[in-house]
Design an enzyme around this catalytic site. Structure first.
Site, PDB file in Angstrom:
ATOM      1  N   GLU A  50       0.826  -1.209   0.000  1.00 36.18           N
ATOM      2  CA  GLU A  50       0.000   0.000   0.000  1.00 36.18           C
ATOM      3  C   GLU A  50       0.858   1.257   0.000  1.00 36.18           C
ATOM      4  O   GLU A  50       0.575   2.217  -0.712  1.00 36.18           O
ATOM      5  CB  GLU A  50      -0.952  -0.008   1.206  1.00 36.18           C
ATOM      6  CG  GLU A  50      -2.053  -1.050   1.142  1.00 36.18           C
ATOM      7  CD  GLU A  50      -3.025  -0.821  -0.004  1.00 36.18           C
ATOM      8  OE1 GLU A  50      -3.078   0.301  -0.533  1.00 36.18           O
ATOM      9  OE2 GLU A  50      -3.733  -1.768  -0.375  1.00 36.18           O
ATOM     10  N   TYR A 133      -5.946   6.438   4.763  1.00 40.58           N
ATOM     11  CA  TYR A 133      -6.211   5.427   3.741  1.00 40.58           C
ATOM     12  C   TYR A 133      -5.436   4.139   4.023  1.00 40.58           C
ATOM     13  O   TYR A 133      -5.995   3.037   4.007  1.00 40.58           O
ATOM     14  CB  TYR A 133      -5.847   5.928   2.337  1.00 40.58           C
ATOM     15  CG  TYR A 133      -5.759   4.771   1.372  1.00 40.58           C
ATOM     16  CD1 TYR A 133      -6.905   4.169   0.889  1.00 40.58           C
ATOM     17  CD2 TYR A 133      -4.523   4.207   1.038  1.00 40.58           C
ATOM     18  CE1 TYR A 133      -6.844   3.059   0.064  1.00 40.58           C
ATOM     19  CE2 TYR A 133      -4.451   3.098   0.220  1.00 40.58           C
ATOM     20  CZ  TYR A 133      -5.604   2.531  -0.265  1.00 40.58           C
ATOM     21  OH  TYR A 133      -5.540   1.417  -1.052  1.00 40.58           O
ATOM     22  N   ASP A 151      -9.897   5.162  -1.981  1.00 43.33           N
ATOM     23  CA  ASP A 151      -8.762   5.760  -2.672  1.00 43.33           C
ATOM     24  C   ASP A 151      -9.294   6.531  -3.883  1.00 43.33           C
ATOM     25  O   ASP A 151     -10.503   6.691  -4.066  1.00 43.33           O
ATOM     26  CB  ASP A 151      -7.728   4.708  -3.076  1.00 43.33           C
ATOM     27  CG  ASP A 151      -8.195   3.831  -4.233  1.00 43.33           C
ATOM     28  OD1 ASP A 151      -9.409   3.820  -4.550  1.00 43.33           O
ATOM     29  OD2 ASP A 151      -7.347   3.152  -4.837  1.00 43.33           O
ATOM     30  N   CYS A 203     -13.088   2.065 -15.310  1.00 46.74           N
ATOM     31  CA  CYS A 203     -13.614   3.404 -15.033  1.00 46.74           C
ATOM     32  C   CYS A 203     -12.449   4.361 -14.775  1.00 46.74           C
ATOM     33  O   CYS A 203     -12.310   4.946 -13.704  1.00 46.74           O
ATOM     34  CB  CYS A 203     -14.555   3.363 -13.834  1.00 46.74           C
ATOM     35  SG  CYS A 203     -15.581   4.833 -13.645  1.00 46.74           S
ATOM     36  N   CYS A 210     -16.593   2.274 -20.879  1.00 48.76           N
ATOM     37  CA  CYS A 210     -17.931   2.024 -20.346  1.00 48.76           C
ATOM     38  C   CYS A 210     -18.567   0.757 -20.910  1.00 48.76           C
ATOM     39  O   CYS A 210     -19.349   0.084 -20.232  1.00 48.76           O
ATOM     40  CB  CYS A 210     -18.829   3.230 -20.595  1.00 48.76           C
ATOM     41  SG  CYS A 210     -18.238   4.757 -19.834  1.00 48.76           S
ATOM     42  N   CYS A 213     -18.040  -2.173 -18.660  1.00 43.39           N
ATOM     43  CA  CYS A 213     -18.312  -1.962 -17.236  1.00 43.39           C
ATOM     44  C   CYS A 213     -19.466  -2.847 -16.780  1.00 43.39           C
ATOM     45  O   CYS A 213     -20.521  -2.887 -17.423  1.00 43.39           O
ATOM     46  CB  CYS A 213     -18.659  -0.485 -16.986  1.00 43.39           C
ATOM     47  SG  CYS A 213     -19.054  -0.136 -15.261  1.00 43.39           S
ATOM     48  N   CYS A 219     -25.322   2.952 -14.062  1.00 44.90           N
ATOM     49  CA  CYS A 219     -24.476   4.111 -13.780  1.00 44.90           C
ATOM     50  C   CYS A 219     -25.273   5.417 -13.875  1.00 44.90           C
ATOM     51  O   CYS A 219     -25.893   5.721 -14.903  1.00 44.90           O
ATOM     52  CB  CYS A 219     -23.303   4.142 -14.763  1.00 44.90           C
ATOM     53  SG  CYS A 219     -22.229   5.587 -14.560  1.00 44.90           S
TER      54      CYS A 219
END
Length: 305
Positions: A50, A133, A151, A203, A210, A213, A219
């Protein structure tokens, strides 16, 4: 699908948990094979991934992460490393202060937590260099706790899917509660990483795909007719993007690369790196102030020992 493309389907009103489950199903079939996602990955390995991945492409992180895990598989191992050794191992990941904070973090884990990465968000936040985070990511991904993890990718997906906003607005604390409500109970860790993956692969920031997706029909941005970002949104987004070429950060990177290659470097060799003496001096002495370099003797510099 580009911003200029328009709806090619009959839109549906979304149900948050239904959307989340669709994203999770998509993730199970499309997730990248990242080494820190392997079964049995330690909390220390998750924490390290991370920190390394902050503002750094995953492709650059993987070989560094694998090398670090071979050399320092536990916080106790890493706590014994020297500063110059750590900075050389950090290589070109960028923002080398992260490496120093990781060293401080490992030493704190070693002394205060008996070498075990803590599992509570509050304890993780108390560690050097661990922000909100990262603390939540470790608690969620390493210890499977039902805490919201937000995030840049998650914020962008949520903004488009639920709020019909192409660019996510500046971060705020209230997002944690909103996104936590989006997660299906008991699937929070998998939903969080699935949203991250969807933002990283589909995305994306500027050219979302799209058509591939899994929540394309649900959406809110699509249902609104794919509105173009406003001039104000575009200006705010542009302002948040950090420049690199010609900045002090670029000069600092050149100096650090030179210092990593040798035990000692003469000032004349540093001066040859950049054509602007004032900027070069500013960058050099900022590295010293940050504990990333030191003047070993008059006119001779090195990584801190």
């Amino acid at each position: 699908m580009t911003l200029n493309n328009r709806r090619l389907f009959t839109p549906e009103k979304p149900n948050d948990h239904t959307c989340a489950l669709k994203v999770i199903d998509w993730y199970r079939q499309n997730a990248r094979d990242l080494p820190w996602r392997a079964e049995g990955t330690s909390p220390w390995a998750v924490l390290l991934s991370e920190v390394m991945s902050q503002q750094t492409p995953v492709a650059r992180v993987i070989p560094q992460w694998e090398e670090w895990m071979r050399r320092w598989p536990t916080p106790n191992d890493f706590a014994q490393a020297s500063t110059d050794e750590v900075l050389r191992a950090w290589g070109r990941l960028g923002y080398p202060r992260r490496a120093l904070r990781l060293l401080e973090c490992a030493r704190e884990i070693s002394t205060r937590f008996n070498g075990e990465v803590p599992h509570q968000v509050e304890d993780l936040l108390a560690l050097p260099g661990i922000g909100d985070y990262t603390a939540r990511a470790v608690a969620c991904f390493a210890y499977h706790q039902p805490v919201p993890v937000v995030d840049t990718n998650v914020r962008r997906v949520y903004a488009r899917l639920v709020q019909a906003t192409f660019y996510s607005p500046p971060a705020r604390k209230s997002e944690l509660r909103l996104i936590a409500d989006f997660y299906p109970s008991g699937k929070e860790p998998e939903c969080a990483v699935a949203l991250m993956e969807l933002g990283a692969l589909v995305c994306t920031a500027s050219s979302p795909d799209c058509g591939h997706c899994p929540v394309y029909r649900e959406c809110a941005w699509q249902r609104a007719g794919c509105p173009e970002p406003s001039a104000q949104e575009q200006a705010a987004k542009k302002k948040r993007v950090q420049k690199f070429i010609g900045t002090d950060r670029q000069v600092r990177g050149k100096i650090m690369a030179l210092l990593r290659e040798s035990k000692e470097v003469k000032r004349a060799d540093i001066d040859a790196l950049w054509p602007k003496p004032a900027q070069l001096s500013r960058a050099l002495f900022s590295l010293i102030d940050d504990g990333l370099a030191e003047e070993h003797k008059a006119g001779v510099f090195r990584l801190p020992v």
